[in-house]
Write a protein that holds these residues in place. Sequence first.
Motif, PDB file in Angstrom:
ATOM      1  N   LEU A 178       0.829  -1.206   0.000  1.00 19.50           N
ATOM      2  CA  LEU A 178       0.000   0.000   0.000  1.00 19.50           C
ATOM      3  C   LEU A 178       0.865   1.258   0.000  1.00 19.50           C
ATOM      4  O   LEU A 178       0.585   2.212  -0.744  1.00 19.50           O
ATOM      5  CB  LEU A 178      -0.949  -0.003   1.206  1.00 19.50           C
ATOM      6  N   LYS A 179       1.908   1.271   0.792  1.00 21.29           N
ATOM      7  CA  LYS A 179       2.792   2.444   0.852  1.00 21.29           C
ATOM      8  C   LYS A 179       3.579   2.604  -0.438  1.00 21.29           C
ATOM      9  O   LYS A 179       3.758   3.717  -0.928  1.00 21.29           O
ATOM     10  CB  LYS A 179       3.696   2.354   2.071  1.00 21.29           C
ATOM     11  N   GLN A 180       4.031   1.481  -1.002  1.00 18.42           N
ATOM     12  CA  GLN A 180       4.762   1.510  -2.272  1.00 18.42           C
ATOM     13  C   GLN A 180       3.879   2.087  -3.380  1.00 18.42           C
ATOM     14  O   GLN A 180       4.359   2.827  -4.238  1.00 18.42           O
ATOM     15  CB  GLN A 180       5.214   0.102  -2.638  1.00 18.42           C
ATOM     16  N   ASP A 181       2.599   1.757  -3.338  1.00 22.78           N
ATOM     17  CA  ASP A 181       1.655   2.257  -4.341  1.00 22.78           C
ATOM     18  C   ASP A 181       1.191   3.684  -4.048  1.00 22.78           C
ATOM     19  O   ASP A 181       0.381   4.230  -4.784  1.00 22.78           O
ATOM     20  CB  ASP A 181       0.433   1.337  -4.428  1.00 22.78           C
ATOM     21  N   GLY A 182       1.661   4.255  -2.936  1.00 24.68           N
ATOM     22  CA  GLY A 182       1.270   5.616  -2.566  1.00 24.68           C
ATOM     23  C   GLY A 182      -0.119   5.717  -1.975  1.00 24.68           C
ATOM     24  O   GLY A 182      -0.687   6.802  -1.885  1.00 24.68           O
ATOM     25  N   ASN A 183      -0.676   4.605  -1.557  1.00 20.07           N
ATOM     26  CA  ASN A 183      -2.036   4.585  -1.005  1.00 20.07           C
ATOM     27  C   ASN A 183      -1.972   4.714   0.517  1.00 20.07           C
ATOM     28  O   ASN A 183      -2.290   3.780   1.253  1.00 20.07           O
ATOM     29  CB  ASN A 183      -2.752   3.295  -1.438  1.00 20.07           C
ATOM     30  N   THR A 184      -1.574   5.895   0.967  1.00 25.39           N
ATOM     31  CA  THR A 184      -1.384   6.108   2.404  1.00 25.39           C
ATOM     32  C   THR A 184      -2.702   6.098   3.178  1.00 25.39           C
ATOM     33  O   THR A 184      -2.725   5.680   4.332  1.00 25.39           O
ATOM     34  CB  THR A 184      -0.628   7.420   2.672  1.00 25.39           C
ATOM     35  N   GLU A 185      -3.775   6.541   2.545  1.00 27.89           N
ATOM     36  CA  GLU A 185      -5.076   6.519   3.239  1.00 27.89           C
ATOM     37  C   GLU A 185      -5.507   5.087   3.524  1.00 27.89           C
ATOM     38  O   GLU A 185      -5.937   4.768   4.634  1.00 27.89           O
ATOM     39  CB  GLU A 185      -6.148   7.253   2.427  1.00 27.89           C
ATOM     40  N   GLU A 186      -5.399   4.217   2.530  1.00 27.49           N
ATOM     41  CA  GLU A 186      -5.767   2.814   2.729  1.00 27.49           C
ATOM     42  C   GLU A 186      -4.805   2.147   3.708  1.00 27.49           C
ATOM     43  O   GLU A 186      -5.219   1.313   4.521  1.00 27.49           O
ATOM     44  CB  GLU A 186      -5.789   2.055   1.403  1.00 27.49           C
ATOM     45  N   ALA A 187      -3.537   2.512   3.659  1.00 31.89           N
ATOM     46  CA  ALA A 187      -2.560   1.970   4.616  1.00 31.89           C
ATOM     47  C   ALA A 187      -2.952   2.373   6.043  1.00 31.89           C
ATOM     48  O   ALA A 187      -2.839   1.565   6.970  1.00 31.89           O
ATOM     49  CB  ALA A 187      -1.149   2.463   4.289  1.00 31.89           C
ATOM     50  N   GLY A 188      -3.428   3.592   6.210  1.00 35.13           N
ATOM     51  CA  GLY A 188      -3.888   4.037   7.534  1.00 35.13           C
ATOM     52  C   GLY A 188      -5.101   3.254   8.002  1.00 35.13           C
ATOM     53  O   GLY A 188      -5.182   2.858   9.178  1.00 35.13           O
ATOM     54  N   ARG A 189      -6.045   3.009   7.094  1.00 35.49           N
ATOM     55  CA  ARG A 189      -7.232   2.218   7.449  1.00 35.49           C
ATOM     56  C   ARG A 189      -6.847   0.773   7.768  1.00 35.49           C
ATOM     57  O   ARG A 189      -7.377   0.166   8.707  1.00 35.49           O
ATOM     58  CB  ARG A 189      -8.274   2.278   6.329  1.00 35.49           C
ATOM     59  N   TYR A 190      -5.925   0.232   6.999  1.00 38.49           N
ATOM     60  CA  TYR A 190      -5.466  -1.142   7.249  1.00 38.49           C
ATOM     61  C   TYR A 190      -4.766  -1.214   8.612  1.00 38.49           C
ATOM     62  O   TYR A 190      -5.002  -2.146   9.387  1.00 38.49           O
ATOM     63  CB  TYR A 190      -4.520  -1.606   6.131  1.00 38.49           C
ATOM     64  N   SER A 191      -3.918  -0.243   8.883  1.00 35.43           N
ATOM     65  CA  SER A 191      -3.217  -0.210  10.177  1.00 35.43           C
ATOM     66  C   SER A 191      -4.202  -0.138  11.337  1.00 35.43           C
ATOM     67  O   SER A 191      -4.015  -0.808  12.358  1.00 35.43           O
ATOM     68  CB  SER A 191      -2.258   0.982  10.239  1.00 35.43           C
ATOM     69  N   ALA A 192      -5.244   0.660  11.177  1.00 31.67           N
ATOM     70  CA  ALA A 192      -6.264   0.775  12.240  1.00 31.67           C
ATOM     71  C   ALA A 192      -7.008  -0.549  12.412  1.00 31.67           C
ATOM     72  O   ALA A 192      -7.268  -0.982  13.548  1.00 31.67           O
ATOM     73  CB  ALA A 192      -7.242   1.904  11.909  1.00 31.67           C
ATOM     74  N   ALA A 193      -7.330  -1.210  11.307  1.00 31.57           N
ATOM     75  CA  ALA A 193      -8.017  -2.510  11.384  1.00 31.57           C
ATOM     76  C   ALA A 193      -7.119  -3.551  12.049  1.00 31.57           C
ATOM     77  O   ALA A 193      -7.573  -4.352  12.876  1.00 31.57           O
ATOM     78  CB  ALA A 193      -8.440  -2.975   9.988  1.00 31.57           C
ATOM     79  N   LEU A 194      -5.841  -3.538  11.712  1.00 32.13           N
ATOM     80  CA  LEU A 194      -4.888  -4.463  12.320  1.00 32.13           C
ATOM     81  C   LEU A 194      -4.747  -4.184  13.819  1.00 32.13           C
ATOM     82  O   LEU A 194      -4.776  -5.119  14.628  1.00 32.13           O
ATOM     83  CB  LEU A 194      -3.528  -4.362  11.623  1.00 32.13           C
ATOM     84  N   ALA A 195      -4.612  -2.922  14.188  1.00 31.29           N
ATOM     85  CA  ALA A 195      -4.474  -2.566  15.607  1.00 31.29           C
ATOM     86  C   ALA A 195      -5.709  -2.993  16.398  1.00 31.29           C
ATOM     87  O   ALA A 195      -5.595  -3.532  17.512  1.00 31.29           O
ATOM     88  CB  ALA A 195      -4.224  -1.069  15.751  1.00 31.29           C
ATOM     89  N   THR A 196      -6.882  -2.769  15.830  1.00 32.61           N
ATOM     90  CA  THR A 196      -8.124  -3.186  16.489  1.00 32.61           C
ATOM     91  C   THR A 196      -8.154  -4.695  16.659  1.00 32.61           C
ATOM     92  O   THR A 196      -8.483  -5.210  17.733  1.00 32.61           O
ATOM     93  CB  THR A 196      -9.340  -2.718  15.670  1.00 32.61           C
ATOM     94  N   ASN A 197      -7.786  -5.409  15.601  1.00 34.58           N
ATOM     95  CA  ASN A 197      -7.783  -6.866  15.649  1.00 34.58           C
ATOM     96  C   ASN A 197      -6.820  -7.384  16.709  1.00 34.58           C
ATOM     97  O   ASN A 197      -7.167  -8.274  17.499  1.00 34.58           O
ATOM     98  CB  ASN A 197      -7.417  -7.434  14.275  1.00 34.58           C
ATOM     99  N   LEU A 198      -5.622  -6.843  16.746  1.00 31.18           N
ATOM    100  CA  LEU A 198      -4.636  -7.308  17.720  1.00 31.18           C
ATOM    101  C   LEU A 198      -5.058  -6.968  19.149  1.00 31.18           C
ATOM    102  O   LEU A 198      -4.819  -7.760  20.072  1.00 31.18           O
ATOM    103  CB  LEU A 198      -3.252  -6.741  17.403  1.00 31.18           C
ATOM    104  N   ALA A 199      -5.703  -5.824  19.337  1.00 32.06           N
ATOM    105  CA  ALA A 199      -6.204  -5.478  20.672  1.00 32.06           C
ATOM    106  C   ALA A 199      -7.298  -6.449  21.107  1.00 32.06           C
ATOM    107  O   ALA A 199      -7.325  -6.905  22.261  1.00 32.06           O
ATOM    108  CB  ALA A 199      -6.722  -4.039  20.687  1.00 32.06           C
ATOM    109  N   LEU A 200      -8.197  -6.777  20.195  1.00 36.83           N
ATOM    110  CA  LEU A 200      -9.240  -7.774  20.497  1.00 36.83           C
ATOM    111  C   LEU A 200      -8.610  -9.125  20.804  1.00 36.83           C
ATOM    112  O   LEU A 200      -9.013  -9.821  21.744  1.00 36.83           O
ATOM    113  CB  LEU A 200     -10.208  -7.916  19.316  1.00 36.83           C
ATOM    114  N   ASN A 201      -7.626  -9.494  20.022  1.00 37.01           N
ATOM    115  CA  ASN A 201      -6.946 -10.768  20.190  1.00 37.01           C
ATOM    116  C   ASN A 201      -6.292 -10.855  21.565  1.00 37.01           C
ATOM    117  O   ASN A 201      -6.518 -11.810  22.311  1.00 37.01           O
ATOM    118  CB  ASN A 201      -5.901 -10.918  19.068  1.00 37.01           C
ATOM    119  N   ALA A 202      -5.499  -9.872  21.915  1.00 36.97           N
ATOM    120  CA  ALA A 202      -4.770  -9.896  23.188  1.00 36.97           C
ATOM    121  C   ALA A 202      -5.709  -9.840  24.383  1.00 36.97           C
ATOM    122  O   ALA A 202      -5.470 -10.499  25.400  1.00 36.97           O
ATOM    123  CB  ALA A 202      -3.786  -8.728  23.237  1.00 36.97           C
ATOM    124  N   SER A 203      -6.783  -9.094  24.262  1.00 38.29           N
ATOM    125  CA  SER A 203      -7.662  -8.891  25.423  1.00 38.29           C
ATOM    126  C   SER A 203      -8.629 -10.047  25.655  1.00 38.29           C
ATOM    127  O   SER A 203      -9.179 -10.174  26.751  1.00 38.29           O
ATOM    128  CB  SER A 203      -8.419  -7.571  25.289  1.00 38.29           C
TER     129      SER A 203
END
Length: 161
Positions: A69-94
């Motif tokens: 995503l970053k290589q393609d210059g799609n920083t907005e989608e990279a931000g959304r993906y990062s947020a989805a990943l962070a949410t998932n990992l928080a759910l996973n750990a908790s």
Amino acid sequence: MARLSPYLLTTSATCACAVAGSLASDPDSSYYKNLTKPAWNPPNWVFPLAWTSLYACIAGTSGYTLARLKQDGNTEEAGRYSAALATNLALNASWSYTFFRSHRLGLATAHAGVLALSSADLVRRTARISKPAGALLAPYAGWTAFATALSGSIWWLNNKN
């Protein structure tokens, strides 16, 4: 200041998730040992093996996806993906805290269900960028769906009301 590699970020975040969940999990506790479990409950040694391989897949596929995503210059989608990943990992750990520490089996089942939905969404997002990476991550969604069914079964078998 140099930016961290997407692989370093996803590996660090996934490792933090694994450590947090492991610290809360206690399959040797009297609480867990005294729970009635379904016949299809895997032996305790299966869980760390499964989770270790799944965490490696999460870190690798997510790092690859973010790098693309970053290589393609799609920083907005990279931000959304990062947020989805962070949410998932928080759910996973908790989840381990909800199940092993709070002893709230109904809530743990709901928690696992939300984690399963989040995991399926992460697979979908990953597959949009790379079908092979999405396929590598798909067992994670399957395992979290299995964990939801297992949590629900344990709740059902131990419901005192």
